[in-house]
Motif scaffolding. Structure first.
Motif, PDB file in Angstrom:
ATOM      1  N   CYS A  48       0.841  -1.198   0.000  1.00  0.00           N
ATOM      2  CA  CYS A  48       0.000   0.000   0.000  1.00  0.00           C
ATOM      3  C   CYS A  48       0.877   1.250   0.000  1.00  0.00           C
ATOM      4  CB  CYS A  48      -0.925  -0.001   1.222  1.00  0.00           C
ATOM      5  SG  CYS A  48      -1.957   1.470   1.386  1.00  0.00           S
ATOM      6  N   ALA A  49       1.905   1.259   0.861  1.00  0.00           N
ATOM      7  CA  ALA A  49       2.819   2.401   0.924  1.00  0.00           C
ATOM      8  C   ALA A  49       3.568   2.574  -0.396  1.00  0.00           C
ATOM      9  CB  ALA A  49       3.805   2.224   2.084  1.00  0.00           C
ATOM     10  N   ILE A  50       4.010   1.462  -0.975  1.00  0.00           N
ATOM     11  CA  ILE A  50       4.716   1.531  -2.259  1.00  0.00           C
ATOM     12  C   ILE A  50       3.808   2.080  -3.354  1.00  0.00           C
ATOM     13  CG2 ILE A  50       5.748   0.146  -4.107  1.00  0.00           C
ATOM     14  CD1 ILE A  50       7.599   0.491  -1.753  1.00  0.00           C
ATOM     15  N   ALA A  51       2.574   1.582  -3.398  1.00  0.00           N
ATOM     16  CA  ALA A  51       1.627   2.018  -4.435  1.00  0.00           C
ATOM     17  C   ALA A  51       1.370   3.518  -4.348  1.00  0.00           C
ATOM     18  CB  ALA A  51       0.313   1.244  -4.308  1.00  0.00           C
ATOM     19  N   ILE A  52       1.174   4.015  -3.132  1.00  0.00           N
ATOM     20  CA  ILE A  52       0.961   5.459  -2.963  1.00  0.00           C
ATOM     21  C   ILE A  52       2.230   6.215  -3.347  1.00  0.00           C
ATOM     22  CG2 ILE A  52       0.481   7.293  -1.306  1.00  0.00           C
ATOM     23  CD1 ILE A  52      -1.130   5.217   0.307  1.00  0.00           C
ATOM     24  N   GLY A  53       3.387   5.668  -2.946  1.00  0.00           N
ATOM     25  CA  GLY A  53       4.657   6.341  -3.195  1.00  0.00           C
ATOM     26  C   GLY A  53       4.969   6.550  -4.659  1.00  0.00           C
ATOM     27  N   VAL A  54       4.635   5.576  -5.502  1.00  0.00           N
ATOM     28  CA  VAL A  54       4.984   5.676  -6.923  1.00  0.00           C
ATOM     29  C   VAL A  54       3.886   6.336  -7.758  1.00  0.00           C
ATOM     30  CG1 VAL A  54       6.473   3.636  -6.796  1.00  0.00           C
ATOM     31  CG2 VAL A  54       4.084   3.379  -7.503  1.00  0.00           C
ATOM     32  N   ASN A  93       7.572  10.622 -17.603  1.00  0.00           N
ATOM     33  CA  ASN A  93       7.775   9.633 -18.665  1.00  0.00           C
ATOM     34  C   ASN A  93       8.382   8.365 -18.081  1.00  0.00           C
ATOM     35  OD1 ASN A  93      10.836   9.622 -18.971  1.00  0.00           O
ATOM     36  ND2 ASN A  93      10.438  11.791 -19.346  1.00  0.00           N
ATOM     37  N   GLY A  94       8.187   7.265 -18.750  1.00  0.00           N
ATOM     38  CA  GLY A  94       8.616   5.968 -18.237  1.00  0.00           C
ATOM     39  C   GLY A  94      10.098   5.882 -17.967  1.00  0.00           C
ATOM     40  N   TYR A  95      10.905   6.524 -18.800  1.00  0.00           N
ATOM     41  CA  TYR A  95      12.359   6.511 -18.647  1.00  0.00           C
ATOM     42  C   TYR A  95      12.765   7.146 -17.323  1.00  0.00           C
ATOM     43  CZ  TYR A  95      17.244   7.744 -19.750  1.00  0.00           C
ATOM     44  OH  TYR A  95      18.610   7.906 -19.724  1.00  0.00           O
ATOM     45  N   SER A  96      12.215   8.320 -17.027  1.00  0.00           N
ATOM     46  CA  SER A  96      12.550   9.016 -15.785  1.00  0.00           C
ATOM     47  C   SER A  96      12.059   8.244 -14.575  1.00  0.00           C
ATOM     48  CB  SER A  96      11.934  10.419 -15.793  1.00  0.00           C
ATOM     49  OG  SER A  96      12.451  11.206 -16.844  1.00  0.00           O
ATOM     50  N   SER A  97      10.842   7.740 -14.657  1.00  0.00           N
ATOM     51  CA  SER A  97      10.277   6.982 -13.541  1.00  0.00           C
ATOM     52  C   SER A  97      11.116   5.754 -13.230  1.00  0.00           C
ATOM     53  CB  SER A  97       8.841   6.552 -13.869  1.00  0.00           C
ATOM     54  OG  SER A  97       8.005   7.672 -14.040  1.00  0.00           O
ATOM     55  N   MET A  98      11.579   5.061 -14.267  1.00  0.00           N
ATOM     56  CA  MET A  98      12.384   3.858 -14.083  1.00  0.00           C
ATOM     57  C   MET A  98      13.678   4.181 -13.334  1.00  0.00           C
ATOM     58  SD  MET A  98      14.101   1.398 -16.980  1.00  0.00           S
ATOM     59  CE  MET A  98      15.239   2.717 -17.461  1.00  0.00           C
TER      60      MET A  98
END
Length: 258
Positions: free
Chosen positions: A191-197, A204-209
């Motif tokens: 739950c904490a991880i899901a909220i965190g991300v 963009n996907g590159y930056s998020s990765m």
């Protein structure tokens, strides 16, 4: 109100009351068990604080230079949280820097006085954060709201998830953080991880990765380091990890802009 929703809302109020100076409903039920369960909403509290800091920055930037607006936004952040996490960073630096044994490190961390290691670490951290935010918010390449909300939310997720797979150690059984620091369930961890991300979905996907990878590496290194130096974590360590994770997110974001 649905009973389950009401319970979750009460947990959120507890998390906000613990981690900020924002008033919460006086009728909010408290128990150590509820406080422990409330840890899942630490990143959500960060999301709210990041949004409020962003609003403050927007107001300050209307009539002040960028550097001053960023500094005042940082002051606002400290006022909202009561310097809760910054205090943890300074205490951890004093304890681990000044103690030769685990027992001595824990004792120093409980001392309310600020030492040399804590002063230097906190000063450099705040200066670095200010410079990074000036560069990031002044670039115009990424929304200031996204920068602040992402960093405030994800850094708190990194910190609170250490509770899941580390032992809590403290010099005092009456520690304020003790109820929160009991073991997390797997569902609370995710739950904490899901909220965190969640805010990263707007990047963009590159930056998020790259940001997520940096946080996984940072969490792993800190877990090993804290286990070696303290045999686990304290509430101060969680505050310190939050501050270091937030700064690391800014560094990664800025490096991706180059």
């Amino acid at each position: 109100m649905n009973k389950t929703l009401k319970y979750q809302m009460e947990l959120f109020w507890l998390a906000m009351g613990f981690f900020t100076r924002i008033p919460i409903p006086s009728v909010t039920p408290y128990s150590e068990e509820r406080m422990n369960r409330a840890g899942r909403y630490f990143p959500l509290v960060g999301m709210l604080v990041g949004f409020l800091v962003y609003l403050g920055y927007c107001v300050f930037s209307l009539f002040l230079p960028l550097e001053v607006a960023v500094l005042l936004a940082m002051v606002l952040s400290v006022l909202i949280t009561g310097a809760f996490h910054e205090d943890g960073l300074a205490d951890m630096a004093d304890g681990i820097g000044g103690g030769m044994t685990i027992e001595r490190r824990l004792a120093i961390m409980k001392d309310s006085r600020l030492g040399t290691y804590g002063t230097i670490t906190l000063s450099l951290a705040l200066l670095l954060k200010w410079q990074l935010l000036v560069a990031l918010l002044g670039s115009g390449l990424v929304s200031p709201a996204l920068i602040l909300i992402s960093a405030y939310t994800l850094s708190r997720a990194v910190a609170v998830t250490l509770i899941y797979d580390m032992n809590y150690v403290s010099e005092s059984n009456g520690s304020k953080s003790k109820p929160l620091a009991q073991k997390q369930t797997l569902s609370e961890f995710w739950c904490a991880i899901a909220i965190g991300v969640t805010p990263l979905l707007c990047l963009n996907g590159y930056s998020s990765m790259f940001i997520v990878t940096a946080m996984i590496v940072l969490r792993s290194i800190f877990k090993i380091w804290l286990n070696k130096r303290l045999g686990g974590f304290t509430g101060d360590c969680l505050g310190a990890v939050q501050q270091i994770a937030e700064i690391t997110i800014y560094i990664v974001m800025l490096s991706l802009m180059q």
